[in-house]
Design a protein around this motif. Structure first.
Motif, PDB file in Angstrom:
ATOM      1  N   GLU A   1       0.824  -1.211   0.000  1.00  0.00           N
ATOM      2  CA  GLU A   1       0.000   0.000   0.000  1.00  0.00           C
ATOM      3  C   GLU A   1       0.854   1.254   0.000  1.00  0.00           C
ATOM      4  O   GLU A   1       1.976   1.274   0.497  1.00  0.00           O
ATOM      5  CB  GLU A   1      -0.947   0.013   1.212  1.00  0.00           C
ATOM      6  CG  GLU A   1      -0.275   0.115   2.546  1.00  0.00           C
ATOM      7  CD  GLU A   1      -1.276   0.285   3.695  1.00  0.00           C
ATOM      8  OE1 GLU A   1      -2.491   0.302   3.448  1.00  0.00           O
ATOM      9  OE2 GLU A   1      -0.815   0.423   4.843  1.00  0.00           O
TER      10      GLU A   1
ATOM     11  N   GLY B   1       2.266  13.990  -1.122  1.00  0.00           N
ATOM     12  CA  GLY B   1       0.997  13.369  -0.759  1.00  0.00           C
ATOM     13  C   GLY B   1       1.172  12.233   0.232  1.00  0.00           C
ATOM     14  O   GLY B   1       2.245  11.634   0.302  1.00  0.00           O
ATOM     15  N   TYR B   2       0.117  11.963   0.983  1.00  0.00           N
ATOM     16  CA  TYR B   2       0.157  10.946   2.024  1.00  0.00           C
ATOM     17  C   TYR B   2      -1.120  10.108   1.991  1.00  0.00           C
ATOM     18  O   TYR B   2      -2.197  10.606   1.637  1.00  0.00           O
ATOM     19  CB  TYR B   2       0.267  11.588   3.408  1.00  0.00           C
ATOM     20  CG  TYR B   2       1.518  12.390   3.608  1.00  0.00           C
ATOM     21  CD1 TYR B   2       1.554  13.752   3.329  1.00  0.00           C
ATOM     22  CD2 TYR B   2       2.684  11.781   4.082  1.00  0.00           C
ATOM     23  CE1 TYR B   2       2.708  14.485   3.498  1.00  0.00           C
ATOM     24  CE2 TYR B   2       3.848  12.514   4.256  1.00  0.00           C
ATOM     25  CZ  TYR B   2       3.853  13.861   3.965  1.00  0.00           C
ATOM     26  OH  TYR B   2       5.002  14.583   4.146  1.00  0.00           O
ATOM     27  N   ALA B   3      -0.975   8.865   2.414  1.00  0.00           N
ATOM     28  CA  ALA B   3      -2.148   8.045   2.662  1.00  0.00           C
ATOM     29  C   ALA B   3      -2.892   8.620   3.865  1.00  0.00           C
ATOM     30  O   ALA B   3      -2.274   9.175   4.785  1.00  0.00           O
ATOM     31  CB  ALA B   3      -1.737   6.610   2.942  1.00  0.00           C
ATOM     32  N   ALA B   4      -4.202   8.456   3.877  1.00  0.00           N
ATOM     33  CA  ALA B   4      -5.007   8.999   4.967  1.00  0.00           C
ATOM     34  C   ALA B   4      -4.588   8.425   6.317  1.00  0.00           C
ATOM     35  O   ALA B   4      -4.643   9.106   7.344  1.00  0.00           O
ATOM     36  CB  ALA B   4      -6.488   8.726   4.697  1.00  0.00           C
ATOM     37  N   SER B   5      -4.144   7.178   6.309  1.00  0.00           N
ATOM     38  CA  SER B   5      -3.807   6.496   7.553  1.00  0.00           C
ATOM     39  C   SER B   5      -2.554   7.046   8.223  1.00  0.00           C
ATOM     40  O   SER B   5      -2.330   6.803   9.411  1.00  0.00           O
ATOM     41  CB  SER B   5      -3.637   5.001   7.303  1.00  0.00           C
ATOM     42  OG  SER B   5      -2.606   4.773   6.353  1.00  0.00           O
TER      43      SER B   5
ATOM     44  N   LYS C   1      -1.348  10.480   7.401  1.00  0.00           N
ATOM     45  CA  LYS C   1      -1.309  11.930   7.294  1.00  0.00           C
ATOM     46  C   LYS C   1      -1.324  12.558   8.679  1.00  0.00           C
ATOM     47  O   LYS C   1      -2.102  12.168   9.543  1.00  0.00           O
ATOM     48  CB  LYS C   1      -2.507  12.424   6.472  1.00  0.00           C
ATOM     49  CG  LYS C   1      -2.349  13.819   5.943  1.00  0.00           C
ATOM     50  CD  LYS C   1      -3.411  14.123   4.906  1.00  0.00           C
ATOM     51  CE  LYS C   1      -3.163  15.460   4.242  1.00  0.00           C
ATOM     52  NZ  LYS C   1      -4.157  15.762   3.199  1.00  0.00           N
TER      53      LYS C   1
ATOM     54  N   SER D   1       0.696   7.849  -6.538  1.00  0.00           N
ATOM     55  CA  SER D   1       0.377   7.024  -5.372  1.00  0.00           C
ATOM     56  C   SER D   1       0.131   5.577  -5.793  1.00  0.00           C
ATOM     57  O   SER D   1      -0.214   4.751  -4.952  1.00  0.00           O
ATOM     58  CB  SER D   1      -0.849   7.583  -4.643  1.00  0.00           C
ATOM     59  OG  SER D   1      -1.973   7.584  -5.505  1.00  0.00           O
TER      60      SER D   1
END
Length: 121
Positions: free
Chosen positions: A46, A57-61, A63, A103
């Motif tokens: 992931e 950018g970042y994954a929501a998990s 951030k 991403s």
């Protein structure tokens, strides 16, 4: 062509911090989009974070807890991980993309061997 080598993984307690490094050799480091991905046992790889000169950018998990950065002079990509949780346990991979920011792991052309991060509760 670029070669990537990750370091900085290890065992840490929940709430702790680690900084991963990814050192690149070969073609000019600054010309690639760079990213971090992770894969936990039994799960798909992931997206964690990505960086290019015009976008981060970042994954929501992750951030707000993780920060991606790069030092072009040192040909090194970093991932500062704070407030670690047991669910962050995974092998973390550094990757480079010819086409820039993404991403999507399929967009990445070069991968490191991975570094294990284990977060205990």
């Amino acid at each position: 062509q670029v070669q990537l080598v990750e370091s900085g993984g290890g065992l840490v307690q929940a709430g702790g911090s680690l900084r991963l490094s990814c050192t690149a050799s070969g073609r000019t480091f600054s010309s690639y989009g760079m990213g971090w991905f992770r894969q936990a046992p039994g799960k798909e790889r992931e997206f964690v974070a990505a960086f290019t000169w015009w976008r981060t950018g970042y994954a929501a998990s992750v951030k707000g807890r993780f920060t991606i950065s790069r030092d072009n002079a040192k040909n090194t990509l970093y991932l500062q991980m704070n407030s670690l949780k047991p669910e962050d346990t995974a092998v973390y991979y550094c990757a480079a993309a010819n086409l820039g920011y993404s991403s999507d792991s399929d967009a990445y052309d070069y991968w490191g061997q991975g570094t294990q991060v284990t977060v205990s509760s």
